[in-house]
Design a protein around this motif. Structure first.
Motif, PDB file in Angstrom:
ATOM      1  N   GLU A 360       0.824  -1.203   0.000  1.00  0.00           N
ATOM      2  CA  GLU A 360       0.000   0.000   0.000  1.00  0.00           C
ATOM      3  C   GLU A 360       0.863   1.261   0.000  1.00  0.00           C
ATOM      4  O   GLU A 360       1.894   1.316   0.662  1.00  0.00           O
ATOM      5  CB  GLU A 360      -0.851   0.057   1.267  1.00  0.00           C
ATOM      6  CG  GLU A 360      -1.993  -0.938   1.327  1.00  0.00           C
ATOM      7  CD  GLU A 360      -2.834  -0.642   2.565  1.00  0.00           C
ATOM      8  OE1 GLU A 360      -3.982  -0.209   2.405  1.00  0.00           O
ATOM      9  OE2 GLU A 360      -2.312  -0.831   3.686  1.00  0.00           O
ATOM     10  N   GLY A 361       0.385   2.296  -0.642  1.00  0.00           N
ATOM     11  CA  GLY A 361       1.000   3.623  -0.563  1.00  0.00           C
ATOM     12  C   GLY A 361       2.448   3.624  -1.030  1.00  0.00           C
ATOM     13  O   GLY A 361       2.796   2.960  -2.016  1.00  0.00           O
ATOM     14  N   TYR A 362       3.287   4.382  -0.335  1.00  0.00           N
ATOM     15  CA  TYR A 362       4.707   4.442  -0.691  1.00  0.00           C
ATOM     16  C   TYR A 362       5.345   3.110  -0.334  1.00  0.00           C
ATOM     17  O   TYR A 362       5.604   2.813   0.826  1.00  0.00           O
ATOM     18  CB  TYR A 362       5.406   5.595   0.024  1.00  0.00           C
ATOM     19  CG  TYR A 362       4.896   6.933  -0.447  1.00  0.00           C
ATOM     20  CD1 TYR A 362       5.015   7.290  -1.790  1.00  0.00           C
ATOM     21  CD2 TYR A 362       4.281   7.814   0.418  1.00  0.00           C
ATOM     22  CE1 TYR A 362       4.521   8.501  -2.252  1.00  0.00           C
ATOM     23  CE2 TYR A 362       3.790   9.033  -0.032  1.00  0.00           C
ATOM     24  CZ  TYR A 362       3.917   9.369  -1.370  1.00  0.00           C
ATOM     25  OH  TYR A 362       3.423  10.566  -1.839  1.00  0.00           O
ATOM     26  N   SER A 363       5.557   2.304  -1.342  1.00  0.00           N
ATOM     27  CA  SER A 363       5.978   0.924  -1.095  1.00  0.00           C
ATOM     28  C   SER A 363       6.925   0.493  -2.200  1.00  0.00           C
ATOM     29  O   SER A 363       6.914   1.029  -3.312  1.00  0.00           O
ATOM     30  CB  SER A 363       4.721   0.029  -1.064  1.00  0.00           C
ATOM     31  OG  SER A 363       5.100  -1.308  -0.894  1.00  0.00           O
ATOM     32  N   HIS A 364       7.726  -0.484  -1.881  1.00  0.00           N
ATOM     33  CA  HIS A 364       8.723  -0.978  -2.835  1.00  0.00           C
ATOM     34  C   HIS A 364       8.788  -2.497  -2.657  1.00  0.00           C
ATOM     35  O   HIS A 364       8.670  -2.982  -1.530  1.00  0.00           O
ATOM     36  CB  HIS A 364      10.087  -0.342  -2.510  1.00  0.00           C
ATOM     37  CG  HIS A 364      11.132  -0.621  -3.543  1.00  0.00           C
ATOM     38  ND1 HIS A 364      11.905  -1.761  -3.535  1.00  0.00           N
ATOM     39  CD2 HIS A 364      11.521   0.103  -4.624  1.00  0.00           C
ATOM     40  CE1 HIS A 364      12.745  -1.729  -4.564  1.00  0.00           C
ATOM     41  NE2 HIS A 364      12.529  -0.607  -5.243  1.00  0.00           N
ATOM     42  N   PRO A 365       8.970  -3.253  -3.734  1.00  0.00           N
ATOM     43  CA  PRO A 365       9.111  -4.710  -3.559  1.00  0.00           C
ATOM     44  C   PRO A 365      10.232  -5.033  -2.564  1.00  0.00           C
ATOM     45  O   PRO A 365      11.263  -4.358  -2.550  1.00  0.00           O
ATOM     46  CB  PRO A 365       9.482  -5.200  -4.969  1.00  0.00           C
ATOM     47  CG  PRO A 365       8.994  -4.142  -5.905  1.00  0.00           C
ATOM     48  CD  PRO A 365       9.071  -2.850  -5.145  1.00  0.00           C
ATOM     49  N   ASN A 366       9.998  -6.055  -1.743  1.00  0.00           N
ATOM     50  CA  ASN A 366      11.081  -6.540  -0.885  1.00  0.00           C
ATOM     51  C   ASN A 366      12.249  -6.928  -1.784  1.00  0.00           C
ATOM     52  O   ASN A 366      12.070  -7.671  -2.752  1.00  0.00           O
ATOM     53  CB  ASN A 366      10.620  -7.768  -0.099  1.00  0.00           C
ATOM     54  CG  ASN A 366       9.424  -7.475   0.788  1.00  0.00           C
ATOM     55  OD1 ASN A 366       9.343  -6.385   1.372  1.00  0.00           O
ATOM     56  ND2 ASN A 366       8.500  -8.421   0.892  1.00  0.00           N
ATOM     57  N   THR A 367      13.426  -6.431  -1.460  1.00  0.00           N
ATOM     58  CA  THR A 367      14.532  -6.602  -2.405  1.00  0.00           C
ATOM     59  C   THR A 367      15.736  -7.268  -1.742  1.00  0.00           C
ATOM     60  O   THR A 367      16.355  -6.712  -0.837  1.00  0.00           O
ATOM     61  CB  THR A 367      14.943  -5.232  -2.989  1.00  0.00           C
ATOM     62  OG1 THR A 367      13.783  -4.607  -3.537  1.00  0.00           O
ATOM     63  CG2 THR A 367      15.992  -5.400  -4.072  1.00  0.00           C
ATOM     64  N   LEU A 368      16.048  -8.461  -2.224  1.00  0.00           N
ATOM     65  CA  LEU A 368      17.229  -9.169  -1.734  1.00  0.00           C
ATOM     66  C   LEU A 368      18.300  -9.124  -2.810  1.00  0.00           C
ATOM     67  O   LEU A 368      18.027  -9.421  -3.982  1.00  0.00           O
ATOM     68  CB  LEU A 368      16.869 -10.627  -1.395  1.00  0.00           C
ATOM     69  CG  LEU A 368      17.941 -11.406  -0.631  1.00  0.00           C
ATOM     70  CD1 LEU A 368      18.150 -10.816   0.767  1.00  0.00           C
ATOM     71  CD2 LEU A 368      17.565 -12.877  -0.522  1.00  0.00           C
ATOM     72  N   LEU A 369      19.497  -8.758  -2.399  1.00  0.00           N
ATOM     73  CA  LEU A 369      20.604  -8.664  -3.354  1.00  0.00           C
ATOM     74  C   LEU A 369      21.719  -9.608  -2.938  1.00  0.00           C
ATOM     75  O   LEU A 369      21.794 -10.044  -1.779  1.00  0.00           O
ATOM     76  CB  LEU A 369      21.147  -7.237  -3.436  1.00  0.00           C
ATOM     77  CG  LEU A 369      20.153  -6.142  -3.820  1.00  0.00           C
ATOM     78  CD1 LEU A 369      19.688  -5.406  -2.576  1.00  0.00           C
ATOM     79  CD2 LEU A 369      20.754  -5.163  -4.817  1.00  0.00           C
ATOM     80  N   GLN A 370      22.598  -9.885  -3.872  1.00  0.00           N
ATOM     81  CA  GLN A 370      23.714 -10.775  -3.592  1.00  0.00           C
ATOM     82  C   GLN A 370      24.954 -10.288  -4.340  1.00  0.00           C
ATOM     83  O   GLN A 370      24.857  -9.758  -5.442  1.00  0.00           O
ATOM     84  CB  GLN A 370      23.357 -12.204  -4.038  1.00  0.00           C
ATOM     85  CG  GLN A 370      24.456 -13.219  -3.753  1.00  0.00           C
ATOM     86  CD  GLN A 370      24.008 -14.653  -4.045  1.00  0.00           C
ATOM     87  OE1 GLN A 370      22.812 -14.946  -4.021  1.00  0.00           O
ATOM     88  NE2 GLN A 370      24.948 -15.522  -4.320  1.00  0.00           N
TER      89      GLN A 370
END
Lengths: 528, 528
Positions: A360-370
């Motif tokens: 909802e609203g100001y949101s960003h996909p959960n982001t996992l990096l490697q």
């Protein structure tokens, strides 16, 4: 009368001299919230500084008991208004209302009550007396403290009710609070309660003052002003560095908390031993509160192998399955996007599913990096960029030696943790890595996520730059956090009746701990 | 082989990589002294930093007893070489050889021995433990410390044997000493003794390193280097501010002591009561050591009247009668001339006899100046310029209110003093002025000249800017001066066998004071 909120200066709610205003926004609905707030001009700052300087003088004659009374009353008033505060803070932050009115409120009032008791017991003064040559020293109030705060913990870090506020006031200092721009309404309500509590405790009018926002030039002028004692800042690196530069140049103490990725090491046998529980705990701590806390362990260091590959895959699944939370503001979202871009440009690969719907609203996909340890070492500065929010980076090292090199390449951090197995199988790796990690962080943990942060005499929330501006201090933990807002005052053969009560031969309370000739005691000094 | 002195890097005396050199001068004869010394290039600095970083790692495994052994041995070696050191320091400073080999030596070795004992007893670690939630914190070594020192006390402030050195090493840090350019020979001899003591105590090779001089750019690069833990600087404002700017921008702690005029207030009845004795004491303290000490009370504040006029006339006579001493270097003389010019331009009048012959070598007539309180308030910043050397300024105020305004217009100062009569006749004025002066100074005195500065737990040698860079610290006094070179390290639920010895349940020495759940004790923690 306009709908522009008044500022709190010299004990009075009064109109700002500035015509400039801003509005807060609900980050869930992305709609503006009711009411406008002034962006203060220098005229407002100047008035606040004058009142604060006067209050600092008057506070010299205020007893520790009255400071205690003020803080205890503030805590009570906050709890009495728990529901309204929780609701408002939720509207301004998007964080769960229940948590705000519940655990967050309790942590905050506990912190304030600890500060109240520390004000009264005066242990923070760290009294040192040498009787032979009659030299006596103590810590004393530093003068008006300017506080700039974040909004990830809308109460426990609020510019009016948070640790900086509680520890500055408990050490006898007036406060000029500058609200977080996302939370002017919550801050105003807290300031109303603080004003009421201050009046009931008969504190000087300028003890608690509130401005909502300053332009950059006025902020820099404020922290460097001759009337200021010290400044506390928690927030963005750019704003913090600008204020630090101005305060440093004027020789004014400033305590900044800028960024931290809080490295966490998962050794292979700990992963094997703790399995799913560890994966759940790490996944939760990365995404809880949309990852918006300064001790979020966003940099995970592992040794390549079956265990770490399994863990990363499981965390990826957890990131993909969990609905992303709302971030505190558009600015927070924009910042997260920019910092993730920095990480990607520097060689980190996104391994979570970027096509997942947002929250909802100001949101960003959960982001996992490697990224590999070798690649990390190529761009260590960029790859330890803090992507504040629901993101984390795994650094996969070839071996323990490479993990050691990765740790050695880190800047200063608030917290660091190593998970090792209980059977001793990770002991050798631990012995290599722990001393290296220890010196990079303010708080070191074994087998524990860093999100819980008890307000305790043993807490350290600081660390080498840029986690904090000076590694000798902590911004959380009573009474040690109060030392930031204190000056060391020595008395060299002052007449006994000219000494402050705490330094006289008779222990003022019979309970105040004092270091007398190298021994700590609550006793009196025998009359020579 | 050239006559260029070697630098001490990584435990070895080696040739500097730089071709640039300088020579010291005898300030009495104004002749160059034997031997040339390198102005190091960055290559030398880089080698020293690398060795210091390695030493910092190795020092983690060095017991407090070995640090104690090193410092005690250094003190012994210095006393064994007392005559030679005194002679050399005299040649380089012009200060009396007897004082250097005598009181100055004893103060220095006492300071080093106090630091040795503090290293062993570990009280400086200020241990804080909360048992319930298992949070434990202590102060720990900060890492390599760069030290820049003055030459007004050639031993007790020497970059190798002074307070900064002793407190940095006692807190477990390696030191990169940059000699005062006027005293390379004395510093080299002290470094030879320190090297011998370090070898006997089996300390890491890079624990004590010596460079003689850096150009400005390399100095700024050094204090900002990632390998540096902290910097201590005592000296000129311009050089200190440049280093502070560089260190601050890099987030590296730097402790500077820049300038102080050490205001001293003589209230009318104190002058009447103490008469000639007071005049003699003030005259002596202004001219002793040619006035070259950082706590010289160069700004005297009096209330206009018969008493103060008599006092000023008597001090003028004393200044005129006394043969001026030698200043430490041409630079010191040039600086004194320039600063006196600043004072005169700002309205101060010279009332001593400027036509009197000078003393030997680099010397300047004893200079007494006077200005009215009203004129002081017109140009307060310029009129509190420190004219380091045999000079003093009387500020003659109309009344107590004007004296209060003068004090309020002061910057931060190291020391401040009020002389008031014992019969209570000055009590009212004292009550107005003392709280104002208290907040301007690190050390406050009644009825005492500030030149004596005991090394004591109760000493405060610091104060608000520009007296020091941070008013929460002291650069003199064991153990408190050690806290400058320490970081706060917290352990949050670390496994018990992973904790440093000092934080474990059992008190490591049975004598270490620890704050456990708010109470100070030397006892153990009961096993849960």
């Amino acid at each position: 009368m306009s709908d522009v909120a008044p500022i709190l200066v010299a004990g009075q709610w009064r109109e700002s001299k500035s015509g400039d205003t801003f509005r807060a926004e609900n980050p869930v609905t992305q709609e503006p919230l009711p009411g406008a707030y002034p962006v203060s001009s220098w005229e407002d700052c100047d008035a606040a500084l004058t009142a604060a300087a006067e209050a600092a003088d008057q506070l010299l004659d205020v007893s520790p008991k009255r400071l205690q009374k003020f803080l205890l009353r503030l805590a009570d008033l906050m709890e009495e208004n728990r529901a309204a505060i929780g609701q408002l803070a939720h509207q301004e932050s998007g964080l769960p209302e229940k948590r705000l009115a519940g655990r967050e409120m309790e942590r905050t009032t506990d912190q304030i009550r600890q500060a109240a008791d520390a004000a009264a017991d005066r242990s923070w003064k760290q009294i040192s007396i040498e009787t032979k040559r009659d030299l006596r020293s103590l810590f004393a109030a530093i003068g008006p403290v300017a506080i700039f705060s974040p909004n990830n913990f809308p109460l426990s870090w609020n510019t009016i009710s948070g640790s900086d506020f509680a520890s500055a006031v408990a050490a006898g200092n007036p406060v000029i609070a500058i609200a977080n721009s996302a939370a002017p309404g919550t801050t105003k309500v807290l300031a109303e309660l603080a004003r009421q509590a201050a009046q009931e405790a008969d504190l000087p009018a300028g003890t608690v003052q509130l401005l909502y926002r300053l332009n950059h030039a006025d902020g820099e002028r404020l922290v460097a002003d001759a009337r200021i004692g010290a400044t506390a800042f928690t927030g963005s690196t750019a704003a913090g560095l600008a204020l630090k530069g101005a305060a440093d140049a004027a020789g004014k103490p400033i305590y900044v908390a800028l960024s931290s990725v809080n490295p966490i090491v998962f050794l292979p046998n700990a992963i094997r031993e703790q399995g799913e529980e560890l994966i759940n705990r790490y996944g939760n701590v990365c995404l809880k509160g949309t990852g918006q806390f300064c001790t979020q362990p966003g940099l995970a260091i592992v040794i390549d192998g079956e265990e770490s590959r399994g863990m990363i895959a499981a965390i990826k699944a957890k990131f993909d399955e969990s609905t992303p939370g709302t971030l505190g503001s558009k600015k927070t979202l924009d910042n997260l996007v920019a910092k993730l871009e920095t990480l990607k440009q520097a060689g980190a690969k996104v391994i979570s599913d970027e096509s997942k719907p947002k929250g909802e609203g100001y949101s960003h996909p959960n982001t996992l990096l490697q990224v590999s340890g070798a690649d990390f070492l190529q761009s260590a500065a960029a790859l330890q960029t803090e992507a504040f929010g629901n993101a984390a980076l795994f650094v996969v090292c070839q071996d323990v030696a490479e993990a050691k090199a990765v740790i050695d390449a880190l800047h200063g951090q608030l917290a660091g943790c190593i998970y090792s197995s209980t059977d001793g199988a990770d002991a050798e790796a631990y012995a290599v890595l722990a001393p290296r990690l220890r010196r990079k962080v303010g708080r070191f943990m074994d087998d524990k996520m860093p999100n819980g942060m008890p307000v305790s005499i043993g807490m350290g929330h600081g660390g080498p730059f840029p986690a904090s501006g000076h590694p000798g201090f902590t911004s959380v933990g009573i009474p040690n956090a109060m030392r930031r807002f204190a000056v060391l005052q020595s008395y060299d053969q002052a007449r006994h009746d000219h000494l402050p009560e705490e330094l006289r031969n008779k222990n003022p309370s019979g309970q105040l701990w004092r270091n007398i000739d190298g021994e700590w005691t609550t006793g009196d000094i025998a009359e020579g």
